[in-house]
Design a protein around this motif. Structure first.
Motif, PDB file in Angstrom:
ATOM      1  N   ILE A 158     -42.898  48.104  18.367  1.00 47.49           N
ATOM      2  CA  ILE A 158     -42.304  47.408  19.513  1.00 47.49           C
ATOM      3  C   ILE A 158     -42.086  48.387  20.663  1.00 47.49           C
ATOM      4  CG2 ILE A 158     -40.279  46.136  20.322  1.00 47.49           C
ATOM      5  CD1 ILE A 158     -39.948  45.023  17.546  1.00 47.49           C
ATOM      6  N   ASP A 159     -42.594  48.021  21.840  1.00 44.92           N
ATOM      7  CA  ASP A 159     -42.451  48.865  23.030  1.00 44.92           C
ATOM      8  C   ASP A 159     -41.092  48.722  23.696  1.00 44.92           C
ATOM      9  OD1 ASP A 159     -45.154  49.881  22.944  1.00 44.92           O
ATOM     10  OD2 ASP A 159     -45.828  47.918  23.676  1.00 44.92           O
ATOM     11  N   VAL A 160     -40.522  47.528  23.656  1.00 44.35           N
ATOM     12  CA  VAL A 160     -39.253  47.285  24.338  1.00 44.35           C
ATOM     13  C   VAL A 160     -38.400  46.316  23.530  1.00 44.35           C
ATOM     14  CG1 VAL A 160     -40.339  45.505  25.819  1.00 44.35           C
ATOM     15  CG2 VAL A 160     -38.128  46.492  26.484  1.00 44.35           C
ATOM     16  N   ILE A 161     -37.138  46.685  23.366  1.00 42.45           N
ATOM     17  CA  ILE A 161     -36.161  45.832  22.684  1.00 42.45           C
ATOM     18  C   ILE A 161     -35.181  45.301  23.714  1.00 42.45           C
ATOM     19  CG2 ILE A 161     -34.133  45.871  21.168  1.00 42.45           C
ATOM     20  CD1 ILE A 161     -36.500  45.719  19.521  1.00 42.45           C
ATOM     21  N   PHE A 162     -35.005  43.985  23.729  1.00 40.22           N
ATOM     22  CA  PHE A 162     -33.988  43.351  24.561  1.00 40.22           C
ATOM     23  C   PHE A 162     -32.794  43.001  23.678  1.00 40.22           C
ATOM     24  CE2 PHE A 162     -38.047  42.371  26.619  1.00 40.22           C
ATOM     25  CZ  PHE A 162     -37.778  42.651  27.952  1.00 40.22           C
ATOM     26  N   LEU A 163     -31.634  43.525  24.023  1.00 43.47           N
ATOM     27  CA  LEU A 163     -30.408  43.185  23.310  1.00 43.47           C
ATOM     28  C   LEU A 163     -29.712  42.057  24.057  1.00 43.47           C
ATOM     29  CD1 LEU A 163     -29.004  46.740  22.433  1.00 43.47           C
ATOM     30  CD2 LEU A 163     -30.376  45.214  20.985  1.00 43.47           C
ATOM     31  N   ALA A 164     -29.877  40.839  23.558  1.00 46.97           N
ATOM     32  CA  ALA A 164     -29.283  39.654  24.195  1.00 46.97           C
ATOM     33  C   ALA A 164     -28.061  39.233  23.396  1.00 46.97           C
ATOM     34  CB  ALA A 164     -30.312  38.524  24.264  1.00 46.97           C
ATOM     35  N   THR A 165     -27.202  40.196  23.143  1.00 48.01           N
ATOM     36  CA  THR A 165     -26.011  39.978  22.324  1.00 48.01           C
ATOM     37  C   THR A 165     -24.759  40.210  23.165  1.00 48.01           C
ATOM     38  OG1 THR A 165     -26.434  42.245  21.551  1.00 48.01           O
ATOM     39  CG2 THR A 165     -27.021  40.460  20.074  1.00 48.01           C
ATOM     40  N   PRO A 166     -23.620  39.665  22.753  1.00 49.41           N
ATOM     41  CA  PRO A 166     -22.401  39.793  23.559  1.00 49.41           C
ATOM     42  C   PRO A 166     -21.894  41.231  23.626  1.00 49.41           C
ATOM     43  CG  PRO A 166     -22.218  37.993  21.959  1.00 49.41           C
ATOM     44  CD  PRO A 166     -23.429  38.782  21.585  1.00 49.41           C
ATOM     45  N   SER A 167     -21.081  41.473  24.630  1.00 48.36           N
ATOM     46  CA  SER A 167     -20.417  42.777  24.737  1.00 48.36           C
ATOM     47  C   SER A 167     -19.579  43.021  23.486  1.00 48.36           C
ATOM     48  CB  SER A 167     -19.526  42.808  25.978  1.00 48.36           C
ATOM     49  OG  SER A 167     -20.307  42.643  27.147  1.00 48.36           O
ATOM     50  N   GLY A 168     -19.644  44.218  22.981  1.00 51.85           N
ATOM     51  CA  GLY A 168     -18.966  44.547  21.734  1.00 51.85           C
ATOM     52  C   GLY A 168     -19.868  44.403  20.539  1.00 51.85           C
ATOM     53  N   VAL A 169     -20.810  43.461  20.605  1.00 50.28           N
ATOM     54  CA  VAL A 169     -21.789  43.284  19.530  1.00 50.28           C
ATOM     55  C   VAL A 169     -22.987  44.198  19.764  1.00 50.28           C
ATOM     56  CG1 VAL A 169     -23.336  41.644  18.386  1.00 50.28           C
ATOM     57  CG2 VAL A 169     -21.048  40.913  19.102  1.00 50.28           C
ATOM     58  N   SER A 170     -23.425  44.296  21.025  1.00 48.17           N
ATOM     59  CA  SER A 170     -24.548  45.191  21.341  1.00 48.17           C
ATOM     60  C   SER A 170     -24.272  46.613  20.882  1.00 48.17           C
ATOM     61  CB  SER A 170     -24.830  45.177  22.845  1.00 48.17           C
ATOM     62  OG  SER A 170     -25.581  44.044  23.219  1.00 48.17           O
ATOM     63  N   ALA A 171     -23.020  47.047  20.992  1.00 51.03           N
ATOM     64  CA  ALA A 171     -22.664  48.408  20.597  1.00 51.03           C
ATOM     65  C   ALA A 171     -23.070  48.696  19.150  1.00 51.03           C
ATOM     66  CB  ALA A 171     -21.165  48.618  20.773  1.00 51.03           C
ATOM     67  N   HIS A 172     -22.969  47.689  18.295  1.00 49.69           N
ATOM     68  CA  HIS A 172     -23.337  47.835  16.886  1.00 49.69           C
ATOM     69  C   HIS A 172     -24.815  48.196  16.754  1.00 49.69           C
ATOM     70  CE1 HIS A 172     -23.838  46.932  12.622  1.00 49.69           C
ATOM     71  NE2 HIS A 172     -24.747  46.025  12.928  1.00 49.69           N
ATOM     72  N   TYR A 173     -25.654  47.609  17.606  1.00 49.43           N
ATOM     73  CA  TYR A 173     -27.097  47.881  17.554  1.00 49.43           C
ATOM     74  C   TYR A 173     -27.461  49.149  18.315  1.00 49.43           C
ATOM     75  CZ  TYR A 173     -27.117  43.042  15.954  1.00 49.43           C
ATOM     76  OH  TYR A 173     -26.865  41.896  15.251  1.00 49.43           O
ATOM     77  N   VAL A 174     -26.813  49.363  19.446  1.00 47.47           N
ATOM     78  CA  VAL A 174     -27.103  50.530  20.271  1.00 47.47           C
ATOM     79  C   VAL A 174     -26.965  51.823  19.462  1.00 47.47           C
ATOM     80  CG1 VAL A 174     -26.175  51.932  22.163  1.00 47.47           C
ATOM     81  CG2 VAL A 174     -26.606  49.494  22.521  1.00 47.47           C
ATOM     82  N   THR A 175     -25.912  51.904  18.684  1.00 46.35           N
ATOM     83  CA  THR A 175     -25.663  53.133  17.929  1.00 46.35           C
ATOM     84  C   THR A 175     -26.700  53.361  16.822  1.00 46.35           C
ATOM     85  OG1 THR A 175     -24.096  51.910  16.531  1.00 46.35           O
ATOM     86  CG2 THR A 175     -23.189  53.171  18.383  1.00 46.35           C
ATOM     87  N   GLN A 176     -27.451  52.319  16.482  1.00 45.93           N
ATOM     88  CA  GLN A 176     -28.508  52.464  15.478  1.00 45.93           C
ATOM     89  C   GLN A 176     -29.866  52.781  16.098  1.00 45.93           C
ATOM     90  OE1 GLN A 176     -28.399  49.409  12.207  1.00 45.93           O
ATOM     91  NE2 GLN A 176     -26.775  48.502  13.471  1.00 45.93           N
ATOM     92  N   LEU A 177     -29.929  52.772  17.432  1.00 46.57           N
ATOM     93  CA  LEU A 177     -31.205  52.936  18.125  1.00 46.57           C
ATOM     94  C   LEU A 177     -31.401  54.320  18.737  1.00 46.57           C
ATOM     95  CD1 LEU A 177     -31.305  49.444  19.879  1.00 46.57           C
ATOM     96  CD2 LEU A 177     -32.955  50.269  18.183  1.00 46.57           C
ATOM     97  N   THR A 178     -30.576  55.264  18.327  1.00 44.08           N
ATOM     98  CA  THR A 178     -30.634  56.590  18.948  1.00 44.08           C
ATOM     99  C   THR A 178     -31.974  57.287  18.725  1.00 44.08           C
ATOM    100  OG1 THR A 178     -29.531  57.500  17.002  1.00 44.08           O
ATOM    101  CG2 THR A 178     -28.144  56.956  18.910  1.00 44.08           C
ATOM    102  N   GLU A 179     -32.662  56.984  17.619  1.00 44.75           N
ATOM    103  CA  GLU A 179     -33.951  57.613  17.331  1.00 44.75           C
ATOM    104  C   GLU A 179     -35.133  56.726  17.716  1.00 44.75           C
ATOM    105  OE1 GLU A 179     -34.008  60.753  16.319  1.00 44.75           O
ATOM    106  OE2 GLU A 179     -31.807  60.702  16.387  1.00 44.75           O
ATOM    107  N   TYR A 180     -34.859  55.546  18.213  1.00 51.21           N
ATOM    108  CA  TYR A 180     -35.924  54.622  18.623  1.00 51.21           C
ATOM    109  C   TYR A 180     -36.650  55.192  19.841  1.00 51.21           C
ATOM    110  CZ  TYR A 180     -37.969  50.346  20.625  1.00 51.21           C
ATOM    111  OH  TYR A 180     -38.804  49.405  21.170  1.00 51.21           O
ATOM    112  N   GLU A 181     -37.974  55.177  19.826  1.00 50.10           N
ATOM    113  CA  GLU A 181     -38.757  55.818  20.874  1.00 50.10           C
ATOM    114  C   GLU A 181     -39.193  54.862  21.978  1.00 50.10           C
ATOM    115  OE1 GLU A 181     -41.943  57.911  19.018  1.00 50.10           O
ATOM    116  OE2 GLU A 181     -40.613  59.382  18.060  1.00 50.10           O
ATOM    117  N   GLY A 182     -38.873  53.586  21.836  1.00 51.14           N
ATOM    118  CA  GLY A 182     -39.243  52.632  22.866  1.00 51.14           C
ATOM    119  C   GLY A 182     -38.152  52.491  23.919  1.00 51.14           C
TER     120      GLY A 182
END
Length: 341
Positions: free
Chosen positions: A67-91
Motif C-alpha cells: 500500500i502506497d498511502v493509508i488514510f486514517l478515517a477514524t475519530p480523534s483519539g482512535v487514530s492515535a492507536h494506529y499512528v503509533t503502530q505505523l512508525t516503521e511504515y514506509e508509505g
C-alpha cells in the motif's frame, strides 16, 4: 496505479473516501480496514456503491507492504492507536482526525485525550493544501485539517497574511450539517432533537480554535485570537462560517473582493463569489466558496466561507493532499460539481 488503504471505512469520512477513490483515475483501493466490522464486505455495508467488493480486514501493519498511502478515517483519539503502530511504515499516512494537528499540550487541553508522542506529531505536515503545498509534496505524514478550521482559515488567511485586518478582533460564527458530528448517535444528533432545530454547541471551546490560531500564525507569523461559536444545523452536510473582522486599510468593498480574488487566483478549488451566500453552492464538491462584504456603518468586514464538511472539510481535501504528494494533477478525482439541489 497508486495503491490505497482506508482504516475506518464504516464512518462518514471513510464512506466518502471510498466514493472518491473509486472514481479516481490513478488510485486503487486494495485494503478496507475496520476493527469493528471485520468480515463484512463493502457490498454488504454500501450496496448502493459501485466499487470493488473488498472484505473488511482488521488493521495489521504487516499487511500494508503493498500500500502506497493509508488514510486514517477514524475519530480523534482512535487514530492515535494506529499512528503509533505505523512508525516503521514506509508509505504515506494521511490522518483525517485531529491527532496529528496540535502539539501535545494543546491537544490534551482541547481534546481531553492523551496525545500521540511528540516525535510523531512533529513529523506531520499540516495539509491545508492551498497554503502548505510545498511541504505536502514531500511529506510522509500529513495531518488533514479539521472541517471548521479549513473553512475559517481559508477565509481569514489572505487578510491576516496581508496585514489587512486586526488579528485580535476576529469573531466567527460557524454552522455545520449533522454529519460533522460523526456517525455515532448522541442526544444532540438524535432526529427528534436535531430535526427542525439549530443547536449551539462547544461554545468558545471547540477543538478547532487552537488549530485555526496555529495555522494563522504558521502562515503569517501573526499571533491571532479567534472567538468561535459553532452551531449544528438540521441538514446532512455543509459548513458556513461567517467571520466579522476589523480592517486596517480603508478600501471599497470592490477592492476587498479584488484582493481576495488575487490571493486565490491560481487555486482550482477556491471560488470568490458575489451575491448571497448559500451552503448548497459547495455541497457535493471540493470547492471552498468565499464572499467578502464591507459594512461602512460599523467599519467591519464580513467574510463568508462555505465548504462541504465531507469533502473539502475531510475526504476531498485528503485526496487533494494525496494528489499533491504523489505528483498528480491536484484536481484528479475531484471534479464533481456541487449538488445544489
Amino acid at each position: 496505479m497508486i495503491t490505497c488503504g482506508i482504516v475506518g471505512v464504516t464512518g462518514y469520512a471513510g464512506m466518502e473516501l471510498l466514493k472518491l477513490i473509486g472514481k479516481h483515475p490513478e488510485f486503487t483501493l486494495v485494503r478496507a480496514m475496520s476493527d469493528s466490522s471485520t468480515g463484512l464486505t463493502l457490498a454488504q455495508l454500501y450496496p448502493w456503491l459501485e466499487i470493488e467488493d473488498l472484505t473488511l480486514e482488521p488493521f495489521r501493519v504487516d499487511a500494508l507492504d503493498d500500500i502506497d498511502v493509508i488514510f486514517l478515517a477514524t475519530p480523534s483519539g482512535v487514530s492515535a492507536h494506529y499512528v503509533t503502530q505505523l512508525t516503521e511504515y514506509e508509505g504515506v499516512v494521511i490522518d483525517l482526525s485531529g491527532d496529528l494537528r496540535l502539539p501535545a499540550s494543546s491537544y490534551e487541553t482541547w481534546y481531553g485525550k492523551p496525545a500521540v508522542p511528540a516525535s510523531l506529531q512533529a513529523q506531520a505536515v499540516y495539509g491545508l493544501t492551498e497554503w502548505n503545498r510545498d511541504a505536502v509534496r514531500s511529506a510522509n505524514w500529513i495531518a488533514n485539517p479539521g472541517c471548521y478550521a479549513t473553512a475559517v482559515a481559508l477565509g481569514l488567511l489572505p487578510f491576516v497574511n496581508g496585514g489587512w485586518i486586526d488579528p485580535n478582533e476576529i469573531i466567527v460564527s460557524a454552522c455545520s450539517g449533522i454529519t460533522g458530528a460523526g456517525k455515532g448517535l448522541s442526544a444532540k444528533t438524535h432526529h427528534a432533537r436535531s430535526n427542525e432545530n439549530v443547536q449551539l454547541y462547544k461554545i468558545h471551546t471547540h477543538q478547532h480554535i487552537p488549530e485555526i490560531e496555529q495555522t494563522l500564525y504558521a502562515v503569517s507569523g501573526t499571533q491571532a485570537t479567534v472567538s468561535l461559536s459553532t452551531h449544528l444545523l438540521p441538514i446532512n452536510r455543509g459548513i458556513m462560517a461567517t467571520m466579522s473582522v476589523v480592517p486596517t486599510l480603508e478600501q471599497s468593498e470592490a477592492d476587498w473582493v479584488d484582493a481576495l480574488r488575487q490571493a486565490y487566483a491560481d487555486e482550482p478549488f477556491i471560488r470568490v463569489q458575489q451575491g448571497e451566500p448559500e451552503i448548497r453552492t459547495a455541497v457535493g464538491s471540493n470547492y471552498c466558496d468565499l464572499w467578502v462584504y464591507l459594512d461602512q456603518r460599523t467599519n467591519r468586514l464580513t467574510i463568508i466561507s462555505v465548504i462541504d464538511n465531507m469533502q473539502k472539510g475531510a475526504a476531498g481535501q485528503a485526496i487533494q493532499n494525496a494528489n499533491v504528494r504523489f505528483g498528480l494533477n491536484e484536481t484528479a478525482g475531484l471534479n464533481e460539481q456541487p449538488q445544489y439541489i
